[in-house]
Design an enzyme around this catalytic site. Structure first.
Site, PDB file in Angstrom:
ATOM      1  N   ARG A 141      19.214   5.045   4.101  1.00  0.00           N
ATOM      2  CA  ARG A 141      19.580   6.592   3.142  1.00  0.00           C
ATOM      3  C   ARG A 141      20.804   6.725   3.582  1.00  0.00           C
ATOM      4  O   ARG A 141      21.386   6.792   2.501  1.00  0.00           O
ATOM      5  CB  ARG A 141      18.413   7.827   3.723  1.00  0.00           C
ATOM      6  CG  ARG A 141      17.232   7.665   3.172  1.00  0.00           C
ATOM      7  CD  ARG A 141      16.493   8.863   3.600  1.00  0.00           C
ATOM      8  NE  ARG A 141      15.225   9.030   3.290  1.00  0.00           N
ATOM      9  CZ  ARG A 141      14.097   8.756   3.831  1.00  0.00           C
ATOM     10  NH1 ARG A 141      14.362   8.332   5.047  1.00  0.00           N
ATOM     11  NH2 ARG A 141      13.007   8.729   3.424  1.00  0.00           N
ATOM     12  N   ASP A 170      14.893   1.701   2.371  1.00  0.00           N
ATOM     13  CA  ASP A 170      13.723   3.186   1.704  1.00  0.00           C
ATOM     14  C   ASP A 170      13.923   3.448   0.227  1.00  0.00           C
ATOM     15  O   ASP A 170      14.533   2.286  -0.494  1.00  0.00           O
ATOM     16  CB  ASP A 170      14.313   4.220   2.375  1.00  0.00           C
ATOM     17  CG  ASP A 170      13.395   5.101   2.848  1.00  0.00           C
ATOM     18  OD1 ASP A 170      12.804   5.952   1.842  1.00  0.00           O
ATOM     19  OD2 ASP A 170      12.711   5.464   4.046  1.00  0.00           O
ATOM     20  N   HIS A 228       7.697   3.569  -0.060  1.00  0.00           N
ATOM     21  CA  HIS A 228       9.159   3.804   0.046  1.00  0.00           C
ATOM     22  C   HIS A 228      10.005   2.464  -0.276  1.00  0.00           C
ATOM     23  O   HIS A 228      10.817   1.970   0.076  1.00  0.00           O
ATOM     24  CB  HIS A 228       9.627   4.093   1.430  1.00  0.00           C
ATOM     25  CG  HIS A 228       9.050   5.405   2.036  1.00  0.00           C
ATOM     26  ND1 HIS A 228       9.943   6.371   1.681  1.00  0.00           N
ATOM     27  CD2 HIS A 228       8.064   5.618   2.887  1.00  0.00           C
ATOM     28  CE1 HIS A 228       9.336   7.503   2.575  1.00  0.00           C
ATOM     29  NE2 HIS A 228       8.161   7.154   2.990  1.00  0.00           N
ATOM     30  N   CYS A 241       2.854  -1.619 -10.192  1.00  0.00           N
ATOM     31  CA  CYS A 241       1.615  -1.491 -10.883  1.00  0.00           C
ATOM     32  C   CYS A 241       2.015  -1.358 -12.354  1.00  0.00           C
ATOM     33  O   CYS A 241       1.457  -1.510 -13.236  1.00  0.00           O
ATOM     34  CB  CYS A 241       0.665  -0.284 -10.395  1.00  0.00           C
ATOM     35  SG  CYS A 241      -0.054  -0.468  -8.951  1.00  0.00           S
ATOM     36  N   CYS A 260       2.254  -3.255  -5.621  1.00  0.00           N
ATOM     37  CA  CYS A 260       0.917  -3.434  -6.170  1.00  0.00           C
ATOM     38  C   CYS A 260       0.069  -4.141  -5.426  1.00  0.00           C
ATOM     39  O   CYS A 260       0.272  -5.443  -5.254  1.00  0.00           O
ATOM     40  CB  CYS A 260       1.098  -3.815  -7.905  1.00  0.00           C
ATOM     41  SG  CYS A 260      -0.388  -4.330  -8.760  1.00  0.00           S
ATOM     42  N   ASP A 291       3.391   4.211   6.004  1.00  0.00           N
ATOM     43  CA  ASP A 291       3.370   5.728   5.830  1.00  0.00           C
ATOM     44  C   ASP A 291       3.621   6.301   4.367  1.00  0.00           C
ATOM     45  O   ASP A 291       4.224   5.545   3.681  1.00  0.00           O
ATOM     46  CB  ASP A 291       3.995   6.508   6.876  1.00  0.00           C
ATOM     47  CG  ASP A 291       5.507   6.411   6.605  1.00  0.00           C
ATOM     48  OD1 ASP A 291       5.792   5.378   6.401  1.00  0.00           O
ATOM     49  OD2 ASP A 291       6.226   7.412   6.676  1.00  0.00           O
ATOM     50  N   GLU A 292       3.175   7.511   4.154  1.00  0.00           N
ATOM     51  CA  GLU A 292       3.430   8.073   2.698  1.00  0.00           C
ATOM     52  C   GLU A 292       3.462   7.157   1.432  1.00  0.00           C
ATOM     53  O   GLU A 292       4.462   6.944   0.670  1.00  0.00           O
ATOM     54  CB  GLU A 292       4.889   8.600   2.683  1.00  0.00           C
ATOM     55  CG  GLU A 292       5.006   9.617   3.851  1.00  0.00           C
ATOM     56  CD  GLU A 292       6.381  10.208   4.109  1.00  0.00           C
ATOM     57  OE1 GLU A 292       6.319  11.433   4.576  1.00  0.00           O
ATOM     58  OE2 GLU A 292       7.476   9.575   3.912  1.00  0.00           O
ATOM     59  N   CYS A 301      -4.530   1.375 -11.684  1.00  0.00           N
ATOM     60  CA  CYS A 301      -4.128  -0.075 -12.113  1.00  0.00           C
ATOM     61  C   CYS A 301      -5.491  -0.913 -11.886  1.00  0.00           C
ATOM     62  O   CYS A 301      -6.215  -1.089 -11.086  1.00  0.00           O
ATOM     63  CB  CYS A 301      -3.261  -0.629 -10.773  1.00  0.00           C
ATOM     64  SG  CYS A 301      -2.804  -2.224 -10.894  1.00  0.00           S
ATOM     65  N   CYS A 304      -5.309  -3.794  -9.121  1.00  0.00           N
ATOM     66  CA  CYS A 304      -5.976  -3.229  -7.794  1.00  0.00           C
ATOM     67  C   CYS A 304      -7.471  -2.834  -7.745  1.00  0.00           C
ATOM     68  O   CYS A 304      -7.837  -3.160  -6.822  1.00  0.00           O
ATOM     69  CB  CYS A 304      -4.919  -1.879  -7.507  1.00  0.00           C
ATOM     70  SG  CYS A 304      -3.299  -2.281  -7.232  1.00  0.00           S
TER      71      CYS A 304
END
Length: 312
Positions: A141, A170, A228, A241, A260, A291-292, A301, A304
């Site tokens: 960042r 990120d 991220h 996706c 994806c 994470d996240e 999708c 997926c």
């Protein structure tokens, strides 16, 4: 009273008085590991403290305090034993990290006086309470120059920090050069100033890890996935996706667009990226986050959902 040391050693026994000296003579045992790195570190200790010093085998100068470093295979894991007496200062350790840590303690023990230097008489046995003692820099960042990172690591190494967690990727930017995917760094910018083209070449990262190793610091890279990934998806939209477009923004938050899972090309991408990362960093660990990562796009999708059914 006990000497003021940060971090405070495991065991400190304060003796009476101390030793006054005008210069230091270093006797470095031939079996001491990474002698060149330790000499470099000792020169920094002497330079910062203002101590005249010499490193040789047999010449002992009058008025000079002898620092004797010797290998002791019984001492493990960055631990060391340090003794300061009026006659000499001895350091025993079993690895480079132990000697390096002992020098940081010596750095803090020395005080400047009107006509020379002083160290209190003390016996120290020290070992780390934690194997990993680190700090994290979020260069994904907020870009930080290699020169700035080196100076910061130089300073924190004096307090026995031994790990740099380097958060290289990120949503706002991908800071790591990847030879097989050169477009990853095309959109790198500073989150606040949006400066273009700010990323680290592989040569810069190799140089940084070498520099940190001389300070007894390992570099653990963080390559976030599957979340991220906005910066990567903006450069390679076929890895998402929806196929994009993917917009890089300076706004904080969790993005719904992630890699994806149903696209075989994604797994090829992950393997090739990590292959280059592993080649760059000698650390035992690579941080991949995980994470996240909202499943929103995966639920929508077809590829997926097909993979979910096939995999059970």
């Amino acid at each position: 009273s006990s000497p003021a040391l940060i971090p405070y050693p495991s065991k400190v026994v304060r003796g009476k008085g101390g030793t006054r000296f005008k210069s230091v003579h270093v006797h470095l045992g031939r079996d001491v590991p990474r002698r060149d790195d330790l000499v470099r570190e000792m020169k920094d200790v002497f330079r910062m403290s203002g101590i005249p010093a010499s490193v040789s085998k047999d010449v002992f100068e009058e008025g000079s305090l002898t620092w004797e470093l010797s290998l002791d295979a019984r001492i493990e894991g960055e631990a060391y034993v340090l003794s300061v007496t009026p006659e000499k200062t001895t350091v025993r350790a079993g690895d480079f990290g132990g000697f390096f840590n002992a020098l940081q303690t010596l750095r803090q023990l020395v005080s400047k006086e009107k006509e020379g230097f002083f160290m209190p008489s003390v016996q120290i046995s020290d070992e780390p309470a934690f194997a990993l003692r680190g700090m994290m820099l979020d260069v994904g960042r907020y870009y930080m120059s290699p020169a700035f990172i080196k100076e910061l690591m130089r300073r924190v190494s004096r307090y026995k920090i031994n790990t740099l967690h380097l958060h290289l990727t990120d949503d706002p930017a991908w800071r790591l050069e990847v030879k097989k995917y050169p477009a990853l760094t095309d959109r790198a910018f500073h989150w606040k100033s949006r400066l273009p083209g700010k990323f680290y070449t592989q040569e810069q990262l190799k140089d940084l890890t070498d520099y940190c190793a001389r300070l007894n610091i390992q570099v653990i890279p963080e390559i976030d996935m599957p979340g991220h990934m906005t910066a990567a998806l903006a450069s390679y939209p076929e890895l998402g996706c929806t196929g994009g477009p993917y917009v890089i923004t300076s706004q904080p938050g969790v993005r719904r667009d992630i890699l994806c899972a149903g696209n075989p090309a994604v797994f090829d991408f992950v393997e090739k990226v990590l292959e280059e990362v592993i080649g760059l960093f000698p650390s035992k660990y690579i941080h991949i986050g995980g994470d996240e990562s909202p499943r929103t796009r995966w639920r929508e999708c077809p590829e997926c959902q097909s993979l979910i059914r096939r995999a059970g």
